[in-house]
Write a protein that holds these residues in place. Sequence first.
Motif, mmCIF file in Angstrom:
data_model
loop_
_atom_site.group_PDB
_atom_site.id
_atom_site.type_symbol
_atom_site.label_atom_id
_atom_site.label_comp_id
_atom_site.label_asym_id
_atom_site.label_seq_id
_atom_site.Cartn_x
_atom_site.Cartn_y
_atom_site.Cartn_z
ATOM 1 N N SER A 296 5.575 -6.307 7.946
ATOM 2 C CA SER A 296 6.107 -4.801 8.216
ATOM 3 C C SER A 296 7.277 -5.205 7.510
ATOM 4 O O SER A 296 8.414 -3.846 7.812
ATOM 5 C CB SER A 296 5.801 -5.251 9.926
ATOM 6 O OG SER A 296 6.271 -5.851 10.671
ATOM 7 N N ILE B 175 -8.391 -2.704 3.896
ATOM 8 C CA ILE B 175 -7.331 -1.580 3.863
ATOM 9 C C ILE B 175 -7.816 -0.459 2.790
ATOM 10 O O ILE B 175 -8.256 0.434 2.965
ATOM 11 C CB ILE B 175 -5.642 -2.338 3.357
ATOM 12 C CG1 ILE B 175 -5.059 -2.772 4.305
ATOM 13 C CG2 ILE B 175 -5.350 -1.366 2.582
ATOM 14 C CD1 ILE B 175 -3.982 -3.602 4.022
ATOM 15 N N TRP C 58 0.858 2.379 4.909
ATOM 16 C CA TRP C 58 0.543 1.222 5.197
ATOM 17 C C TRP C 58 -0.373 0.671 4.184
ATOM 18 O O TRP C 58 -1.066 -0.412 4.270
ATOM 19 C CB TRP C 58 -0.553 1.945 6.801
ATOM 20 C CG TRP C 58 -1.179 1.006 7.401
ATOM 21 C CD1 TRP C 58 -0.616 -0.349 7.980
ATOM 22 C CD2 TRP C 58 -2.685 1.005 6.936
ATOM 23 N NE1 TRP C 58 -2.087 -0.673 8.372
ATOM 24 C CE2 TRP C 58 -2.980 -0.437 7.944
ATOM 25 C CE3 TRP C 58 -3.563 1.651 6.194
ATOM 26 C CZ2 TRP C 58 -4.338 -0.815 7.756
ATOM 27 C CZ3 TRP C 58 -4.987 1.129 6.280
ATOM 28 C CH2 TRP C 58 -5.210 -0.110 6.936
ATOM 29 N N GLY D 97 -0.214 -3.965 7.298
ATOM 30 C CA GLY D 97 -0.602 -2.298 6.305
ATOM 31 C C GLY D 97 -0.705 -3.352 4.607
ATOM 32 O O GLY D 97 -0.910 -4.950 5.141
ATOM 33 N N THR E 235 -2.952 -7.014 10.077
ATOM 34 C CA THR E 235 -3.643 -6.354 9.113
ATOM 35 C C THR E 235 -3.159 -4.744 9.533
ATOM 36 O O THR E 235 -1.883 -3.747 8.737
ATOM 37 C CB THR E 235 -4.856 -6.357 8.666
ATOM 38 O OG1 THR E 235 -4.851 -7.863 7.851
ATOM 39 C CG2 THR E 235 -5.405 -5.192 7.635
ATOM 40 N N TYR E 236 -3.443 -4.505 11.108
ATOM 41 C CA TYR E 236 -3.091 -3.346 11.944
ATOM 42 C C TYR E 236 -1.621 -3.054 12.022
ATOM 43 O O TYR E 236 -1.072 -2.110 11.421
ATOM 44 C CB TYR E 236 -4.156 -3.485 12.334
ATOM 45 C CG TYR E 236 -3.350 -2.264 13.505
ATOM 46 C CD1 TYR E 236 -4.542 -1.383 13.840
ATOM 47 C CD2 TYR E 236 -2.483 -2.287 14.624
ATOM 48 C CE1 TYR E 236 -4.449 -0.186 14.506
ATOM 49 C CE2 TYR E 236 -2.221 -0.958 15.374
ATOM 50 C CZ TYR E 236 -2.827 0.153 15.531
ATOM 51 O OH TYR E 236 -3.222 1.038 16.102
ATOM 52 N N THR E 237 -0.617 -4.411 12.454
ATOM 53 C CA THR E 237 0.601 -4.090 12.041
ATOM 54 C C THR E 237 1.705 -3.327 10.827
ATOM 55 O O THR E 237 1.892 -3.508 10.520
ATOM 56 C CB THR E 237 1.340 -5.018 12.627
ATOM 57 O OG1 THR E 237 0.930 -6.628 12.437
ATOM 58 C CG2 THR E 237 1.055 -5.187 14.568
ATOM 59 N N GLN F 60 -2.708 6.677 11.279
ATOM 60 C CA GLN F 60 -3.353 5.542 12.573
ATOM 61 C C GLN F 60 -5.228 5.413 12.597
ATOM 62 O O GLN F 60 -5.427 4.322 12.935
ATOM 63 C CB GLN F 60 -3.229 6.688 13.387
ATOM 64 C CG GLN F 60 -3.396 6.349 14.780
ATOM 65 C CD GLN F 60 -3.047 5.022 15.542
ATOM 66 O OE1 GLN F 60 -1.955 4.787 15.070
ATOM 67 N NE2 GLN F 60 -3.878 4.080 15.575
ATOM 68 N N LYS G 144 -5.928 2.382 9.933
ATOM 69 C CA LYS G 144 -5.703 1.483 10.857
ATOM 70 C C LYS G 144 -6.544 0.933 11.713
ATOM 71 O O LYS G 144 -7.188 -0.200 11.841
ATOM 72 C CB LYS G 144 -3.765 1.156 11.730
ATOM 73 C CG LYS G 144 -2.863 1.796 10.828
ATOM 74 C CD LYS G 144 -1.985 1.145 11.634
ATOM 75 C CE LYS G 144 -0.072 1.643 11.327
ATOM 76 N NZ LYS G 144 0.717 1.667 11.695
#
Length: 513
Positions: free
Chosen positions: A27, A346, A40, A184, A180-182, A372, A375
């Motif tokens: 990140s 993604i 992201w 991308g 992956t959420y944090t 958002q 994600k």
Amino acid sequence: MIPIYWSAFIVFLILFAMVTVLGFSASRWHRGDLDLIEEWGLAGRRFGTFVTWFLLGGDLYTAYTFIAVPALVYGAGAFAFFAVPYTIVVFPIMYIVMPRLWRVSKQRNYVTAADFVRGRFNSPLLALAVAITGILATMPYIALQLTGIQAVLAAMGLSGHGFLKDLPLVIAFLILAAYTYTSGLRAPALTAILKDILIYVTVIVACIAIPIHLGGYGHIFQVAAAKLPATKGSVILAPKLFTAFSTLALGSAFALLLYPHAVTGTLGAKSGKTIQRNAALLPLYSLALTFIAILGYMAIAAGIHTKDTSLVVPLLFLKTLPTWFAGFAFGAIAIGALVPAAIMAIAAANLFTRNIYREYFASDNGPNREAQIAKIVGLIVILGALFFIVAIPLQYSIYFQTLGGIWILQTVPTIIFGLYTRWFHRWALFLGWLVGMIIGTGMAAAESFKTSIYPLHIGHSVYLAYAGVWAIIVNIVIVVVLSVLFNALNISNGTDDTQEQDYVSEPGEAVGQ
């Protein structure tokens, strides 16, 4: 019961810990505002030749490839080598087509192929068809990456029963979902570098050490040639399979290029020239794939016997290599599952957010809200794939994957033809896609989803070919005929949001690799 190979497991854990640290630290790499979907989901389109090479390699060459291709060689012989020419054919197509898609996407801020379709043909319905096709084809593909992790865990003796059997898999994918959420697209891009280094080391060592252990390549091919005819295949492709082999390779090449994860990896590049350089360099992966496929013959020569063909490669490594190095190879395979799974999640999230959520539910929301939602959808996709593999029998994932390539191939007229001309009518493209999907699915169903090769009976002759190719032929005929008809009737073809210079002009390259 398989004993636990502790030395292999410890090496495996060390490598998994390394990729976890890289995933979360990504990140802060190529810093950008991760509250924007372009940052992201595409990492700001900043990746140069070096990073893009690893990203696309990690994207297109997955753990499923490492497990499934040798397993198919183990059971079917030479026919499984269709994977080698198809991964060679795909790169000239990439060299020609994908820079054009990148340029128009950069100019018009498109994040997905369906974004391009929406702008090019002014057709939300056609864009929705492309988006749904991509999501449907991607979900089982993510689930099948888990088979690679399952195979190596089982080979190391971590099989267990009930919930304990799936616990390591659940932990691995929860970690994947979190980074992956944090991070991308930056996460799989950074971890792909480690993954590909491990894969290349594994392939080089395996293709030197295992033949030495087994008495050389001559002996390996001799044993495989003697044993395969008694089962399902041979080391020499039968003439009756030439058409099936060639159409499967060609159709798979076009399909692979248009999978959402391939598009996402490509659009993350910093320029069209970067994509062209990668198209020239990526065939190195095809060379590696050739040796990966030969592992299937090595397993035959090594006397590997298993009903679960996903265990062919892990059992071969445990039998012929030092246990600690088998753990190294298992780590490479597991990381080879996590990298593409992250990109696929993604890509699916981008499609849902841009082409379903924004189009039909919240068109007035800003870019921060889009990111958002993407994600959250990415998390749902990963957890959905995990549920798919844990709760649903594996063969259903394989059935859907058989359909995936057939389905994706039906978007070729809309995306690839659309990059070069607007002569094809949007309604003709939609109807061609619909009929192609129905025919391709019907052919796969007629073969009980066990193969994507369909025998077409014409008169007294039978022609074996990839079902996706039969379907795309019908698709294209419908598109051409109906385009002529609809254009002659002056049925509205919408307005084009793009301009010719969008496809050929190269925006200034971003700074950094």
